[in-house]
Design an enzyme around this catalytic site. Structure first.
Site, PDB file in Angstrom:
ATOM      1  N   HIS A   1       1.767   6.586  -9.919  1.00  0.00           N
ATOM      2  CA  HIS A   1       0.840   6.947  -8.832  1.00  0.00           C
ATOM      3  C   HIS A   1      -0.512   7.432  -9.397  1.00  0.00           C
ATOM      4  CE1 HIS A   1       0.827   8.161  -4.339  1.00  0.00           C
ATOM      5  NE2 HIS A   1      -0.396   7.911  -4.745  1.00  0.00           N
TER       6      HIS A   1
ATOM      7  N   ARG B   1       1.691   2.873  -0.864  1.00  0.00           N
ATOM      8  CA  ARG B   1       2.787   3.839  -0.819  1.00  0.00           C
ATOM      9  C   ARG B   1       4.101   3.093  -1.097  1.00  0.00           C
ATOM     10  NH1 ARG B   1      -0.661   7.104  -1.316  1.00  0.00           N
ATOM     11  NH2 ARG B   1      -1.296   8.727   0.161  1.00  0.00           N
TER      12      ARG B   1
HETATM   13  P1  NDP Z   1      -8.303   2.850   5.701  1.00  0.00           P
HETATM   14  O1  NDP Z   1      -7.743   3.629   6.839  1.00  0.00           O
HETATM   15  O2  NDP Z   1      -9.759   2.856   5.451  1.00  0.00           O
HETATM   16  O3  NDP Z   1      -7.877   1.315   5.846  1.00  0.00           O
HETATM   17  C1  NDP Z   1      -6.626   0.934   6.295  1.00  0.00           C
HETATM   18  C2  NDP Z   1      -6.605  -0.575   6.500  1.00  0.00           C
HETATM   19  O4  NDP Z   1      -5.265  -0.964   6.827  1.00  0.00           O
HETATM   20  C3  NDP Z   1      -7.498  -1.010   7.663  1.00  0.00           C
HETATM   21  O5  NDP Z   1      -8.084  -2.247   7.352  1.00  0.00           O
HETATM   22  C4  NDP Z   1      -6.495  -1.175   8.817  1.00  0.00           C
HETATM   23  O6  NDP Z   1      -6.857  -2.123   9.780  1.00  0.00           O
HETATM   24  C5  NDP Z   1      -5.285  -1.682   8.058  1.00  0.00           C
HETATM   25  N1  NDP Z   1      -4.057  -1.426   8.826  1.00  0.00           N
HETATM   26  C6  NDP Z   1      -3.500  -0.253   9.164  1.00  0.00           C
HETATM   27  N2  NDP Z   1      -2.385  -0.432   9.885  1.00  0.00           N
HETATM   28  C7  NDP Z   1      -2.249  -1.766  10.022  1.00  0.00           C
HETATM   29  C8  NDP Z   1      -1.291  -2.579  10.661  1.00  0.00           C
HETATM   30  N3  NDP Z   1      -0.254  -2.063  11.323  1.00  0.00           N
HETATM   31  N4  NDP Z   1      -1.457  -3.918  10.599  1.00  0.00           N
HETATM   32  C9  NDP Z   1      -2.507  -4.453   9.936  1.00  0.00           C
HETATM   33  N5  NDP Z   1      -3.447  -3.743   9.303  1.00  0.00           N
HETATM   34  C10 NDP Z   1      -3.316  -2.403   9.348  1.00  0.00           C
HETATM   35  O7  NDP Z   1      -7.499   3.339   4.385  1.00  0.00           O
HETATM   36  P2  NDP Z   1      -8.023   3.382   2.871  1.00  0.00           P
HETATM   37  O8  NDP Z   1      -8.516   2.023   2.514  1.00  0.00           O
HETATM   38  O9  NDP Z   1      -8.916   4.538   2.651  1.00  0.00           O
HETATM   39  O10 NDP Z   1      -6.643   3.722   2.106  1.00  0.00           O
HETATM   40  C11 NDP Z   1      -5.536   2.833   2.198  1.00  0.00           C
HETATM   41  C12 NDP Z   1      -4.325   3.479   1.530  1.00  0.00           C
HETATM   42  O11 NDP Z   1      -4.443   3.447   0.112  1.00  0.00           O
HETATM   43  C13 NDP Z   1      -4.115   4.973   1.805  1.00  0.00           C
HETATM   44  O12 NDP Z   1      -3.558   5.194   3.090  1.00  0.00           O
HETATM   45  C14 NDP Z   1      -3.165   5.354   0.704  1.00  0.00           C
HETATM   46  O13 NDP Z   1      -1.832   5.159   1.121  1.00  0.00           O
HETATM   47  C15 NDP Z   1      -3.498   4.370  -0.425  1.00  0.00           C
HETATM   48  N6  NDP Z   1      -4.072   5.056  -1.581  1.00  0.00           N
HETATM   49  C16 NDP Z   1      -3.394   5.016  -2.780  1.00  0.00           C
HETATM   50  C17 NDP Z   1      -3.888   5.633  -3.896  1.00  0.00           C
HETATM   51  C18 NDP Z   1      -3.187   5.546  -5.211  1.00  0.00           C
HETATM   52  O14 NDP Z   1      -3.556   6.232  -6.162  1.00  0.00           O
HETATM   53  N7  NDP Z   1      -2.170   4.707  -5.353  1.00  0.00           N
HETATM   54  C19 NDP Z   1      -5.147   6.404  -3.858  1.00  0.00           C
HETATM   55  C20 NDP Z   1      -5.821   6.350  -2.572  1.00  0.00           C
HETATM   56  C21 NDP Z   1      -5.281   5.712  -1.474  1.00  0.00           C
HETATM   57  P3  NDP Z   1      -8.081  -1.875  10.814  1.00  0.00           P
HETATM   58  O15 NDP Z   1      -9.310  -1.788   9.921  1.00  0.00           O
HETATM   59  O16 NDP Z   1      -8.107  -3.054  11.665  1.00  0.00           O
HETATM   60  O17 NDP Z   1      -7.797  -0.572  11.488  1.00  0.00           O
END
Ligand code: NDP
Length: 312
Positions: free
Chosen positions: A275, A227
Site C-alpha cells: 500500500h 483497495r
Molecule cells: P475520485 O472520487 O476523484 O474518482 C473516483 C472515480 O471512480 C470517478 O471517476 C467515479 O465516476 C468512478 N466511480 C465511482 N464509483 C463508480 C461506479 N460504481 N461505477 C463506475 N465508476 C465509478 O477518487 P480519486 O481518483 O481521488 O481516488 C480513487 C481511489 O484511489 C481512492 O478512493 C482510493 O481508494 C485509491 N487510492 C489509493 C492509494 C494508494 O496508495 N494505493 C492512494 C490514494 C488513493 P464519476 O466521475 O462518474 O463519479
C-alpha cells in the site's frame, strides 16, 4: 474552538507543527492529548483510520477531513457523525506517484519483464522476439476521477492506447471513454492491462470478480492501486491459474497486511507492494486541509466534499 487530529504514528507532531504554521490562530490538538473540554471545543477533526472512540465527545464539529483520497475507512467508522460535512484529499501529490506506479506495472507487462523474470529463475537466456510497442498496447482504467485522469494522461503521453470507465460520461482528450454498467463490456474488451483506481463503495466492492475477469482477453495484466476489497481474491487466483490473467501488480490486498502463507505472497506471477503506490504527501496534504479550514472559517463551501449516499 480547536482542531483535533489523529495520527497513529510518530509523524503526528510534525503534522501538528505544519498545520500550526498554516493556521497560526487556531489551537491544534493531537487527539491522544485531549480532555473532555478540548473535545467539546473542537470544530474540525482530521483523521484517516481513527480508533472507535475517536468521535466520542466531538459534539460541535463543523467538518471532518480525511488525510487520504479514499474515505472508505471513515464511512465505515461506527460513530462517524452523520450530519457533519466530510472532505477528502484531492490529489495532494498522490496522483503523480500513482501514475509512476501504474506506468511501472504497464511497462512490466508490455516489455515482458514478467517473462524474463521467470526465465531468470531458470537461468535461461531467452532473447526470442517479444517486441510489443506501447502504441499497440491498450490500458483500461476503472475509475477516471482525480487520480485516474492523471494516470491516464501519463499513459497517453507514453504512447499507450488508454480506455477509461466511470459512472458518468466524460470527455477526456486522447482517451476512449466508457460509462456505467452498460459501458463496462465495451471497456473490458481487448485490454492488455486493466488498472483499478475506483473508490471502495458498496457498488464497487468485489467488482473485479469472476464475471468481470471472464470478459477480459486471455493474458491480461492486472494492476490494483485502489483497495484490496475491489478484487475477489479467489477469482483472481483462479484467473491467474487459467491464464486469463498473465499476472498482477497489487498495491492493496484483502486483508491488509496480507497474512503469512497467503497464496498471493508466493504466486510467481504476482508482484505485491504494501500500500505504497500513492503515499500521503504530508506538506501538500496539510496545505490542502488548511486551505479548506480557512474556507470553512470564511463561510465558503469546502472542496473535496464526499457524497455520503454514493460513498465517495
Ligand atoms: P475520485 O472520487 O476523484 O474518482 C473516483 C472515480 O471512480 C470517478 O471517476 C467515479 O465516476 C468512478 N466511480 C465511482 N464509483 C463508480 C461506479 N460504481 N461505477 C463506475 N465508476 C465509478 O477518487 P480519486 O481518483 O481521488 O481516488 C480513487 C481511489 O484511489 C481512492 O478512493 C482510493 O481508494 C485509491 N487510492 C489509493 C492509494 C494508494 O496508495 N494505493 C492512494 C490514494 C488513493 P464519476 O466521475 O462518474 O463519479
Amino acid at each position: 474552538m480547536a482542531i483535533i487530529f489523529f495520527s497513529s504514528d510518530a509523524s503526528g507532531e510534525q503534522v501538528r507543527k505544519n498545520l500550526q504554521t498554516e493556521l497560526p490562530d487556531l489551537p491544534i490538538w493531537n487527539w491522544q492529548e485531549t480532555d473532555t473540554a478540548t473535545r467539546q471545543s473542537a470544530r474540525y477533526a482530521i483523521a484517516w483510520n481513527p480508533p472507535e472512540d475517536f468521535f466520542d465527545g466531538l459534539d460541535n464539529l463543523q467538518a471532518i477531513f480525511s488525510v487520504a483520497a479514499g474515505v472508505d475507512h471513515l464511512l465505515d467508522h461506527p460513530s462517524l457523525p452523520p450530519e457533519v460535512p466530510l472532505a477528502r484529499l484531492e490529489d495532494a501529490g498522490m496522483a503523480d506517484k500513482i501514475a509512476e506506479y501504474v506506468l511501472y506495472g504497464v511497462l512490466h507487462a508490455q516489455r515482458s519483464f514478467d517473462h524474463y523474470r521467470s526465465k531468470q529463475a531458470l537461468q535461461e537466456w531467452d532473447n526470442s522476439d517479444r517486441e510489443v510497442h506501447a502504441a499497440d498496447t491498450t490500458v483500461g482504467i476503472l475509475g477516471l476521477g482525480t487520480i485516474g485522469r492523471v494516470v491516464a494522461k501519463r499513459l497517453v503521453s507514453n504512447n499507450y492506447h488508454v480506455k477509461g470507465w466511470s459512472r458518468s460520461q466524460k470527455t477526456v482528450e486522447g482517451i476512449d471513454f466508457h460509462a456505467g454498467t452498460e459501458g463496462l463490456p465495451g471497456f473490458l474488451d481487448n485490454l492488455d492491462t486493466l488498472v483499478c483506481l475506483l473508490p471502495l463503495t458498496p457498488d464497487t466492492h468485489g467488482i473485479i470478480n469472476k464475471q468481470l475477469l471472464e470478459q477480459l482477453a486471455n493474458g491480461t495484466f492486472l494492476i490494483n492501486a485502489a483497495r484490496g476489497k475491489h478484487v475477489d481474491t479467489a477469482a483472481l487466483l483462479e484467473a491467474l491459474e487459467s491464464g486469463k490473467l498473465r499476472g498482477a501488480l497489487l498495491d492493496v490486498t484483502d486483508p491488509e497486511p496480507l497474512p503469512g502463507n497467503h497464496p498471493l505472497w508466493s504466486h510467481p506471477a504476482v508482484l505485491i507492494t504494501p500500500h505504497v503506490a500513492g503515499p500521503t504527501q504530508m506538506q501538500e496534504s496539510v496545505r490542502q486541509i488548511a486551505a479548506n479550514i480557512k474556507r470553512a472559517e470564511a463561510g465558503s463551501e469546502l472542496t473535496g466534499l464526499v457524497d455520503r449516499v454514493r460513498g465517495y
